[in-house]
Design an enzyme around this catalytic site. Structure first.
Site, PDB file in Angstrom:
ATOM      1  N   GLY A   1     -78.577  33.908 -15.791  1.00  0.00           N
ATOM      2  CA  GLY A   1     -78.662  33.641 -17.221  1.00  0.00           C
ATOM      3  C   GLY A   1     -78.456  34.889 -18.054  1.00  0.00           C
TER       4      GLY A   1
ATOM      5  N   GLY B   1     -84.197  31.545 -19.588  1.00  0.00           N
ATOM      6  CA  GLY B   1     -84.417  32.720 -18.754  1.00  0.00           C
ATOM      7  C   GLY B   1     -83.363  33.778 -19.016  1.00  0.00           C
ATOM      8  N   ALA B   2     -83.746  35.012 -18.762  1.00  0.00           N
ATOM      9  CA  ALA B   2     -82.801  36.125 -18.847  1.00  0.00           C
ATOM     10  C   ALA B   2     -82.797  36.844 -17.518  1.00  0.00           C
ATOM     11  CB  ALA B   2     -83.183  37.067 -19.981  1.00  0.00           C
ATOM     12  N   GLY B   3     -82.795  36.048 -16.445  1.00  0.00           N
ATOM     13  CA  GLY B   3     -82.723  36.602 -15.109  1.00  0.00           C
ATOM     14  C   GLY B   3     -81.312  37.004 -14.766  1.00  0.00           C
TER      15      GLY B   3
ATOM     16  N   ASN C   1     -77.307  25.033  -7.542  1.00  0.00           N
ATOM     17  CA  ASN C   1     -76.611  24.452  -6.399  1.00  0.00           C
ATOM     18  C   ASN C   1     -77.342  23.198  -5.946  1.00  0.00           C
ATOM     19  OD1 ASN C   1     -74.568  26.522  -6.105  1.00  0.00           O
ATOM     20  ND2 ASN C   1     -76.220  27.863  -5.408  1.00  0.00           N
TER      21      ASN C   1
ATOM     22  N   LYS D   1     -69.308  22.791  -3.315  1.00  0.00           N
ATOM     23  CA  LYS D   1     -70.027  24.069  -3.326  1.00  0.00           C
ATOM     24  C   LYS D   1     -71.357  23.948  -2.583  1.00  0.00           C
ATOM     25  CE  LYS D   1     -71.799  27.953  -5.898  1.00  0.00           C
ATOM     26  NZ  LYS D   1     -72.471  28.460  -7.098  1.00  0.00           N
TER      27      LYS D   1
ATOM     28  N   GLU E   1     -85.226  28.386  -1.794  1.00  0.00           N
ATOM     29  CA  GLU E   1     -84.815  27.033  -2.193  1.00  0.00           C
ATOM     30  C   GLU E   1     -84.497  26.165  -0.972  1.00  0.00           C
ATOM     31  OE1 GLU E   1     -82.571  27.116  -6.336  1.00  0.00           O
ATOM     32  OE2 GLU E   1     -81.597  28.429  -4.907  1.00  0.00           O
TER      33      GLU E   1
END
Length: 310
Positions: free
Chosen positions: A12, A7-9, A103, A186, A268
């Protein structure tokens, strides 16, 4: 080291762009729509650490994958993990290392089951990023860090190669010998931040101003108890740092989950909150705990979203 960015979101695209500018061998795995954006506009990042305008960054689609890679950086949303694994499966060989920057914890088991435990590293991304309607990536603060390591904590030759590939690339790259502990910590922080800001539809500062400090601290403590039950209790100095961040008056801090809720997008909730509830097990006390409250709220949002879009 040949690196595939799935991905190139926002995440990323940001770290992949930095690696490209540092001269690393990077290829983005993207869908058709994002491929067209990259062809037309290039990879664009606006950041306090320096902008990126990279024309025609190397990218492929799943049907074009015909070779394996040394390192795969994975930063998809948890609800897209199965589709993501399908998309990059052809790029995974016996020696390929998969560095997930999700996460939570359950994705480690899913990746290990689909591929091999030997393929999977532990990882975390510390950054606040978003994308605008044109595909431009917006870095929203000054933090930009990837922490990574072998799940068993060893400083193996292969993890040292990963460290070399990620170092001196315009962001902070930290090799950890206790990555599982740091992932649990985290998770506790993000579950609290996302649970509070996502369910109450407000920043930390707004929640504090409304008298919600005790709710925040109780939720953090409940998540910490789940981590302790898994033998990864939050270390005291870390807990103090989290508490300071989560109770700061006037703080504008929110989780990306709130932005997703405000957009009417998928969230999520199961990976971040539902899995925490499942690992906690049944409660001894009567009534709903803070973790139950945020889970109920966010699941109700999800149910309404599905109903209205159905």
């Amino acid at each position: 080291m040949r690196i595939l960015i799935v991905g190139a979101g926002a995440i990323g695209g940001y770290f992949g762009g930095r690696l490209l500018e540092a001269g690393r061998d990077v290829t983005f795995l993207v869908r058709q729509g994002r491929a067209e954006e990259l062809d037309q506009n290039g990879l664009i990042v606006r950041s306090p650490a320096g902008d990126i305008d990279y024309p025609s960054p190397p990218h492929v689609m799943t049907s074009m994958l015909n070779t394996t890679f040394d390192l795969i950086l994975l930063s998809c949303k948890a609800y897209d993990l199965d589709a993501a694994m399908d998309s990059f499966a052809a790029a995974v060989g016996p020696d390929t290392l998969i560095l997930p920057m999700l996460n939570g914890m359950s994705h480690l088991d899913r990746l290990s089951k689909r591929f091999s435990p030997d393929n999977v590293l532990g990882g975390l991304a510390f950054i606040s990023v978003d994308r605008d309607a044109s595909g431009k990536i917006l870095h929203l603060n000054e933090l930009h860090q990837i922490t990574f390591g072998e799940l068993e904590g060893a400083r193996t030759p292969r993890i040292l190669k990963v460290e070399e590939a990620l170092s001196d690339a315009g962001f902070v790259a930290t090799l950890s010998e206790q990555i599982v502990q740091e992932m649990w910590e985290k998770w506790c922080f993000i579950a609290t931040l996302a649970g509070v800001t996502g369910s109450l539809r407000a920043s930390i500062g707004d929640v504090i101003a409304s008298g919600g400090e005790s709710f925040i601290l109780e939720l953090l403590a409940e998540c910490g108890a789940v981590a302790a039950q898994a033998s990864h209790g939050v270390r005291e100095e870390v807990r103090q740092r989290f508490q300071t961040m989560l109770t700061a008056q006037g703080s504008k801090m929110t989780a990306s989950m709130l932005r997703d809720v405000e957009r009417g997008a998928t969230i999520e909730v199961e990976h971040l909150i539902g899995d925490m509830v499942a690992r906690r097990g049944s409660k001894k006390q009567d009534g709903l705990s803070p973790l139950d409250v945020v889970y109920l709220n966010l699941k109700s949002y999800e149910a309404r979203r599905v109903r209205e879009q159905g």
